[in-house]
Enzyme design. Structure first.
Site, PDB file in Angstrom:
ATOM      1  CB  SER A 206      -0.885   0.013   1.239  1.00  0.00           C
ATOM      2  OG  SER A 206      -0.120   0.462   2.339  1.00  0.00           O
ATOM      3  CE  LYS A 207      -2.776   6.815   0.800  1.00  0.00           C
ATOM      4  NZ  LYS A 207      -4.102   6.340   0.411  1.00  0.00           N
ATOM      5  NE  ARG A 208      -0.422   1.415   6.232  1.00  0.00           N
ATOM      6  CZ  ARG A 208      -1.650   1.249   5.778  1.00  0.00           C
ATOM      7  NH1 ARG A 208      -2.434   2.286   5.593  1.00  0.00           N
ATOM      8  NH2 ARG A 208      -2.114   0.045   5.516  1.00  0.00           N
ATOM      9  CG  ASP A 209       4.056  -1.287   2.239  1.00  0.00           C
ATOM     10  OD1 ASP A 209       4.557  -1.475   3.349  1.00  0.00           O
ATOM     11  OD2 ASP A 209       2.971  -1.771   1.876  1.00  0.00           O
TER      12      ASP A 209
END
Ligand code: GLU
Length: 440
Positions: A206-209
């Site tokens: 996800s964009k957290r990664d």
């Protein structure tokens, strides 16, 4: 029957790499089979599917070279057809009207009440469920809008889709979809559900990664060919450890039976490596234009640079550039005497006792060389390393940081030769002076 596949994104203004990976697999499959790759814009969410969001999607596809056949289908425009199909399902008894909690009538599709629902997925094998574990579901909401399951299936029927290749977040939905196909007297197409893209921990990427949208990779300077190649390998094993491939090779090799069902790990290091491979293969003139633009944007460029010197810099830098955005940060010292110093490198390589004296000794030795070239500078540093018991490494590292401000870069001796003796010696002496003054 000739292959017809589609990419069916719901535009939101950002294109997630998982979606575009599905587009790439569909594209490769269609091109391999000599079939059609179609685009269907699932724009029924009018709030998110703005003209700008659709524009972004089309630009991303163009950037990646995902050319499609036929005129794109816009799902929202098919509304009347979706509603007519729902009526047909009511008439045939596969669906019924219901007024749930007095909010108005919706149309509900009947799932089988006994036996099993099953389908064969090309990637995942047979997937089945007991009928009792399925539930009737709404196909037209009480506000009169068709739901995703209905619209998706009706459009696939109308577009005469033969294979549905999409993310495995749709595995469950497919139980519903095959029943709608059958209720309308159609055989469902073949399904290939692609494994989830996961991070290093095995969790959905996800964009957290990190960067998760195609636009972000583009901004960071990744090449479309590299991103395409990298994403094509997320769930596809072309065999024989093949990695960097031309598009034609990928088309020739692509088959669904080589798609894997196990999760596909997103490995940024591999993407960066692959991008570097593509940059190395880029024609020098193309690289040079990109290089110039990036250095200019950063304000380091000066117009009186001799073309031969720029050629020399480009030749040194191209083979080791992993992505374009690192160019200004890695190359300032070629253009200016005001190049920044990396704090960690200064700490490690220039702060130890004796370094100012060492840099001055190198400058002196360099000044005395009959010729200032690769062989002579290398021999000089080797000799000094031996004399001082510091080894070549003990010389190379401080000299590199002093003349470039950085710990990494092209081969030191090529770099020194390119910068030329006067600049190198002045930099060594200036670094020594600043270290003594404590201003570095
Ligand atoms: N709009 C859906 C999605 O983006 C379509 C899925 C599909 O059937 O390919 O997930």
């Amino acid at each position: 029957m000739s292959v017809r596949v589609r990419f069916a994104p719901s535009p939101t203004g950002n294109v997630h790499i998982g979606n575009i990976r599905a587009a790439i697999f569909n594209w490769l499959f269609a091109r391999h089979a000599g079939g059609k790759f179609l685009l269907r814009v699932e724009d029924t969410d009018r709030e998110r599917s703005t003209p700008e969001a659709i524009q972004t999607l089309l630009q991303v596809m163009e950037w990646l070279g995902l050319n499609y056949d036929e005129v794109p289908v816009y799902q929202a425009a098919q509304r009347a057809r979706h509603l007519a199909a729902a009526e047909q399902l009511v008439t045939s008894g596969h669906a019924f009207r219901e007024n749930k909690d007095g909010k108005g009538e919706c149309i509900v599709f009947r799932m089988p009440k006994e036996g099993r629902v099953e389908y064969t997925d090309i990637v995942k094998g047979t997937i089945r469920k007991k009928a009792e574990d399925t539930q009737d579901f709404v196909i037209v909401r009480s506000d009169g809008n068709p739901v995703f399951h209905l619209a998706n299936v009706i459009d696939d029927i109308d577009m005469r889709i033969t294979h549905i290749i999409r993310g495995d977040d749709h595995v469950e939905n497919t139980f519903k979809h095959i029943q709608i196909f059958r209720a309308l007297g159609d055989e469902p197409p073949q399904y290939a559900h692609l494994p989830m893209i996961v991070n290093a921990m095995g969790k959905p990427y996800s964009k957290r990664d990190g960067a998760a949208f195609v636009g972000e990779f583009r901004e960071q300077g990744f090449l479309p060919q590299a991103l395409f190649n990298f994403l094509a390998l997320l769930g596809w094993a072309p065999g024989e450890d093949r990695e960097v491939m031309t598009r034609d090779e990928m088309v020739a090799l692509f088959t669904l039976d080589r798609c894997k069902s196990s999760a596909a790990r997103f490995d940024l290091k591999k993407l960066i490596w692959m991008n570097g491979e593509y940059i190395r293969q880029t024609p020098a003139a193309v690289f040079r234009a990109e290089f110039e633009a990036r250095v200019k944007a950063d304000g380091y460029w000066h117009t009186d640079l001799p073309a031969a010197e720029v050629d020399g810099i480009v030749a040194l830098v191209q083979p080791r550039t992993k992505f374009y955005s690192e160019i200004p940060g890695n190359c300032a010292y070629f253009f200016t005497e005001e190049y920044p110093f990396d704090a960690k490198s200064v700490e490690k390589r220039l702060k130890p006792a004796g370094v100012p004296e060492l840099l001055e000794a190198v400058a002196q030795r360099f000044e005395a060389l009959p010729a200032f070239d690769h062989a002579a500078t290398e021999a000089a540093l080797r000799a000094m390393g031996d004399e001082r018991g510091a080894g070549l490494g003990g010389m190379v590292h401080p000299v590199r940081v002093a003349v470039s401000g950085l710990s990494d870069g092209p081969g030191l001796f090529e770099m020194l030769t390119l910068l030329g003796r006067p600049r190198v010696c002045a930099r060594l002496r200036r670094a020594a002076a600043r270290l003594r003054e404590g201003t570095l």
